[in-house]
Motif scaffolding. Structure first.
Motif, short mmCIF file in Angstrom:
data_model
loop_
_atom_site.label_atom_id
_atom_site.label_comp_id
_atom_site.label_asym_id
_atom_site.label_seq_id
_atom_site.Cartn_x
_atom_site.Cartn_y
_atom_site.Cartn_z
N GLY A 150 0.83 -1.20 0.00
CA GLY A 150 0.00 0.00 0.00
C GLY A 150 0.86 1.25 0.00
O GLY A 150 2.06 1.20 0.21
N ILE A 151 0.24 2.38 -0.27
CA ILE A 151 0.93 3.66 -0.25
C ILE A 151 0.40 4.46 0.93
O ILE A 151 -0.79 4.79 0.96
N PRO A 152 1.21 4.78 1.93
CA PRO A 152 0.73 5.58 3.06
C PRO A 152 0.11 6.88 2.59
O PRO A 152 0.63 7.54 1.69
N SER A 153 -1.00 7.26 3.20
CA SER A 153 -1.78 8.40 2.71
C SER A 153 -1.13 9.74 3.00
O SER A 153 -1.48 10.75 2.41
N GLU A 154 -0.20 9.80 3.93
CA GLU A 154 0.35 11.09 4.32
C GLU A 154 1.84 11.21 4.03
O GLU A 154 2.54 11.99 4.66
N VAL A 155 2.35 10.45 3.07
CA VAL A 155 3.79 10.51 2.81
C VAL A 155 4.15 11.61 1.83
O VAL A 155 5.32 11.87 1.62
N HIS A 156 3.15 12.27 1.23
CA HIS A 156 3.48 13.31 0.28
C HIS A 156 2.68 14.57 0.55
O HIS A 156 1.61 14.54 1.16
#
Length: 249
Positions: A150-156
Motif C-alpha cells: 500500500g501507499i501511506p496516505s500522508e507521505v506526500h
C-alpha cells in the motif's frame, strides 16, 4: 504558468521539439478545465461533487462487487492498483491519467471536435514528473506502486506521479502513467511553476483540422482504445472528416 497557442499540427510538433526533455508526460483535454481527478472535481457552484466518505465507499463497493467478474482479483496488490482497475470502468478515483506519448495527448485533446457544437479551445498540459515528485515527496523518481502492500496516505505534500503494472490493454496502449492526489489537494495547475507544468492551447476553430491531420497519419481512436467499439468509432469519424474536407473545398 505561461501558455502557448497553436493552430496546426506542424506548430504542435515544433513546440514538442523545443520542449525540454524532462517534460516526459502530457495530458490532453477537450476544454480548459481544472487538473483534478474525477473524484475531486467540483460542480458549477464550486462544491465538490463527492464527499471523502463517498470516494472511499466507491472503491470499497467496487472491491466487493467486482470479484465475480474478474479472473484473478487476488492479483491486485494495493488500493492504488484497485483505483487503476476501477477507474477503467468508470469509478471516480483520486488518479489522473497522463501519458508518455505527446501525440496521444493531442488526439485526446481534439477527439470530440466533430461532436462539439461550439468551437471550444482544447488544451494539452506537459508535466515534468521528477520535479513534481521532488517538490511533493522529496524524491525525483516516479513512484512504482507495484509489489508493495500500500501507499501511506500522508507521505506526500501534494500530487505525485506514480506508475504500476499495465493491468489492462487501454493503459498499455495509451502509455499511461498517473498522478495520485490526496483528498484535499488543489488542482495541479495551482503549482504555477513552468519548470513543472506547461500549457498549450489549441484554437477551437482549428481542432477539426488537427484531428483530420492525425487521421491522415494513421493515428486514430483504435490506436489508443484497442477495443471493438473504437473500430466503429473510427469508421464514423472517417466519414465526418471526409464530409468536412469536402465542405472546405
Amino acid at each position: 504558468m505561461t501558455s502557448v497557442i497553436v493552430n496546426k499540427l506542424s506548430e504542435y510538433m515544433a513546440f514538442i521539439e523545443e520542449l525540454p526533455t524532462e517534460f516526459t508526460l502530457s495530458r490532453g483535454q477537450g476544454g480548459d478545465y481544472p487538473l483534478l481527478p474525477s473524484a475531486l472535481r467540483k460542480d458549477v457552484s464550486g462544491n465538490r461533487k463527492y464527499p471523502k466518505r463517498a470516494i472511499r465507499n466507491f472503491l470499497d463497493e467496487f472491491k466487493l462487487n467486482s470479484y465475480q467478474y474478474m479472473a484473478n482479483p487476488s492479483d491486485i496488490e494495493n488500493d492504488v492498483e484497485w483505483m487503476l482497475y476501477a477507474q477503467h470502468y468508470g469509478i471516480p478515483t483520486r488518479l489522473m491519467d497522463f501519458t508518455t506519448s505527446h501525440i496521444v495527448s493531442l488526439l485526446f485533446a481534439v477527439e470530440k471536435s466533430f461532436q462539439n457544437e461550439d468551437e471550444i479551445d482544447a488544451v494539452v498540459y506537459f508535466l515534468n514528473p521528477t520535479k513534481l515528485n521532488l517538490l511533493n515527496v522529496q524524491q525525483e523518481k516516479i513512484i512504482n506502486i507495484s509489489g508493495v502492500p500500500g501507499i501511506p496516505s500522508e507521505v506526500h505534500d501534494g500530487p505525485i506521479v506514480i506508475q504500476g503494472r499495465k493491468i489492462n490493454q487501454r493503459v498499455n496502449a495509451q502509455k499511461g502513467l498517473f498522478v495520485l492526489f490526496q483528498n484535499d489537494d488543489n488542482p495541479l495547475e495551482s503549482i504555477n511553476n513552468d519548470s513543472i507544468l506547461r500549457k498549450l492551447v489549441i484554437t477551437g476553430s482549428e481542432t477539426k483540422n488537427i484531428l483530420s491531420s492525425l487521421y491522415s497519419m494513421g493515428i486514430s481512436f483504435s490506436h489508443i482504445y484497442p477495443e471493438l467499439p473504437s473500430v466503429a468509432k473510427d469508421i464514423v469519424m472517417q466519414q465526418d472528416i471526409l464530409d468536412y474536407i469536402r465542405e472546405k473545398n
